[in-house]
Design a protein around this motif. Sequence first.
Motif, PDB file in Angstrom:
ATOM      1  N   UNK A   1      25.306  12.728   9.566  1.00 58.32           N
ATOM      2  CA  UNK A   1      24.139  13.121   8.765  1.00 58.32           C
ATOM      3  C   UNK A   1      24.342  12.733   7.306  1.00 58.32           C
ATOM      4  N   UNK A   2      25.568  12.939   6.819  1.00 60.12           N
ATOM      5  CA  UNK A   2      25.874  12.567   5.442  1.00 60.12           C
ATOM      6  C   UNK A   2      25.725  11.081   5.193  1.00 60.12           C
ATOM      7  N   UNK A   3      26.225  10.267   6.135  1.00 65.32           N
ATOM      8  CA  UNK A   3      26.130   8.806   5.994  1.00 65.32           C
ATOM      9  C   UNK A   3      24.671   8.362   5.991  1.00 65.32           C
TER      10      UNK A   3
ATOM     11  N   UNK B   1      14.611  24.221  -5.774  1.00 68.09           N
ATOM     12  CA  UNK B   1      14.007  23.410  -6.839  1.00 68.09           C
ATOM     13  C   UNK B   1      14.691  22.052  -6.943  1.00 68.09           C
ATOM     14  N   UNK B   2      15.988  22.007  -6.620  1.00 65.20           N
ATOM     15  CA  UNK B   2      16.672  20.721  -6.535  1.00 65.20           C
ATOM     16  C   UNK B   2      16.085  19.872  -5.419  1.00 65.20           C
ATOM     17  N   UNK B   3      15.740  20.519  -4.301  1.00 60.64           N
ATOM     18  CA  UNK B   3      15.098  19.830  -3.181  1.00 60.64           C
ATOM     19  C   UNK B   3      13.733  19.287  -3.621  1.00 60.64           C
ATOM     20  N   UNK B   4      12.991  20.097  -4.367  1.00 62.38           N
ATOM     21  CA  UNK B   4      11.710  19.644  -4.931  1.00 62.38           C
ATOM     22  C   UNK B   4      11.917  18.395  -5.785  1.00 62.38           C
ATOM     23  N   UNK B   5      12.941  18.426  -6.604  1.00 56.44           N
ATOM     24  CA  UNK B   5      13.249  17.322  -7.517  1.00 56.44           C
ATOM     25  C   UNK B   5      13.485  16.020  -6.766  1.00 56.44           C
TER      26      UNK B   5
ATOM     27  N   UNK C   1      23.079  29.370   4.735  1.00 52.95           N
ATOM     28  CA  UNK C   1      24.152  28.817   3.903  1.00 52.95           C
ATOM     29  C   UNK C   1      24.292  27.310   4.109  1.00 52.95           C
ATOM     30  N   UNK C   2      24.194  26.873   5.379  1.00 50.58           N
ATOM     31  CA  UNK C   2      24.308  25.443   5.667  1.00 50.58           C
ATOM     32  C   UNK C   2      23.133  24.664   5.079  1.00 50.58           C
ATOM     33  N   UNK C   3      21.930  25.234   5.156  1.00 51.03           N
ATOM     34  CA  UNK C   3      20.755  24.576   4.566  1.00 51.03           C
ATOM     35  C   UNK C   3      20.952  24.372   3.071  1.00 51.03           C
ATOM     36  N   UNK C   4      21.432  25.409   2.397  1.00 46.34           N
ATOM     37  CA  UNK C   4      21.623  25.329   0.950  1.00 46.34           C
ATOM     38  C   UNK C   4      22.719  24.321   0.599  1.00 46.34           C
TER      39      UNK C   4
ATOM     40  N   UNK D   1      15.947  15.425   7.661  1.00 44.83           N
ATOM     41  CA  UNK D   1      16.936  16.226   8.390  1.00 44.83           C
ATOM     42  C   UNK D   1      16.950  17.654   7.856  1.00 44.83           C
ATOM     43  N   UNK D   2      16.828  17.810   6.550  1.00 47.17           N
ATOM     44  CA  UNK D   2      16.796  19.147   5.954  1.00 47.17           C
ATOM     45  C   UNK D   2      15.585  19.932   6.448  1.00 47.17           C
TER      46      UNK D   2
END
Length: 443
Positions: free
Chosen positions: A41-43, A131-135, A66-69, A55-56
């Motif tokens: 997933x990271x790659x 908000x980082x996700x929004x960004x 916690x994993x989502x964050x 994926x998120x």
Amino acid sequence: MVKTSKKMQTIIPLCLAIITCVLLFNIPLKLFILIFGGILVGILSIYNINIGIAISIIGLPFIPDELSLIFIIFLVGVFLFNQLYREDYSIRGSFMGIPIIIFVLAIIISTITSTNPTGSFRDLAIHLSALGFLFIIVNSVKNKNELNVLLTTFTFVATLVALYGLYQYKIGINIEAKWVDKASNPDITTRIFSVFGNPNIFAEYLIMSIPISISLFWTSKKILKKIIFLLTSLILTIALILTFSRGGWVGFVFGIFIFILLVEKRLLLSLIPIGIISVFIIPNSVLNRIMSIVNLNDTSNSYRIRLWKITLDVIRDNWVVGVGFGHLPFKQTFETYIRTMPTYHAHNTFLEITAEMGIIGLIILLTMLFVTYKYSIKNLTKQQDKYLKVITAGLLAGLSSVLCHGLVENILYMPKIIITFWTVIAFIFVTIRLSEKCDNVRS
């Protein structure tokens, strides 16, 4: 810069491959599969940030908060890293981002000055991550096709969650006694909650999802797609009904009203006969539940009214800056006013924000929402692109639905809903930017 970026794109996967081989020979198989999946997933996210966003969205309802964050924080890091190694480095900004920045500063200050800074940090971390996700969404989605893929993913995931809720209804899953006042609603034996643990929280997720599904149905040109999104809209709506969440129902009706108002005003008249016919065909359990909305003797209603009165006392004593950002400072302060009524939040988003951050925090939140609606509607009314117009209307309808529900629930409490809330706003910002782009091309 470009050469450096290409080198990094080669080196990073190579290092990850080496780590994977080492882990394979040193850890149990199940743990290895989990780690390998995470590395994959990271790659993929490094290769294309939009894959990471998708994926998120897919994982949000199903994996631990916690994993989502952690994954969202990882995506923010990947995005910033990629920007540093791009020759055409740029971060998209607009006047609409200013209220968001002010809101971020306000919640940071409110955390520092909180009656319980440690307790406030939980909510601060969730909101900053969201908000980082929004960004990254606003700065990564570049065209209508990419937006459509993410919205379609969002809708299909919500439908899958709804189907699990329908399965719960089929098997007659047990519910907590406090979820239904049997005196007011004797026919209700099951309220579905899917993966959210609570019917009202599930309803918050659904009422943000349904207008998006409807807007995709509205804009689809191919008959097969129309059928698919009609089915997703029906499944999501049936699931909402079976939550028996009165706040969710009212929010949904308000959201649909907003959608029709923005897309096709002539359909407003059709709501009258639909409402009249519905009275005669809806089950008694649903009708009784609707009637109980105005029943002040209903235990849920009386509980909320008493809760709001005490919350107003908390606000009166801390009206300027509040007791501190997050539900824990509020909970601790609230319980000094009455020890026989433990609670986690005020069951009203706007009272909760005022109690946590004072009148200043409420003004900042309302200003941010006002700017969002103002620029969205301004772009929508002059927009000639049907897709962007309808999608914007659907997103605004979803936002309006959950804000309406926020009158009887704190929608900014559970991490999954907080992230979904800011994701919907992110999509709204994307539609505004794409609308401005279309206007510039035409001019």
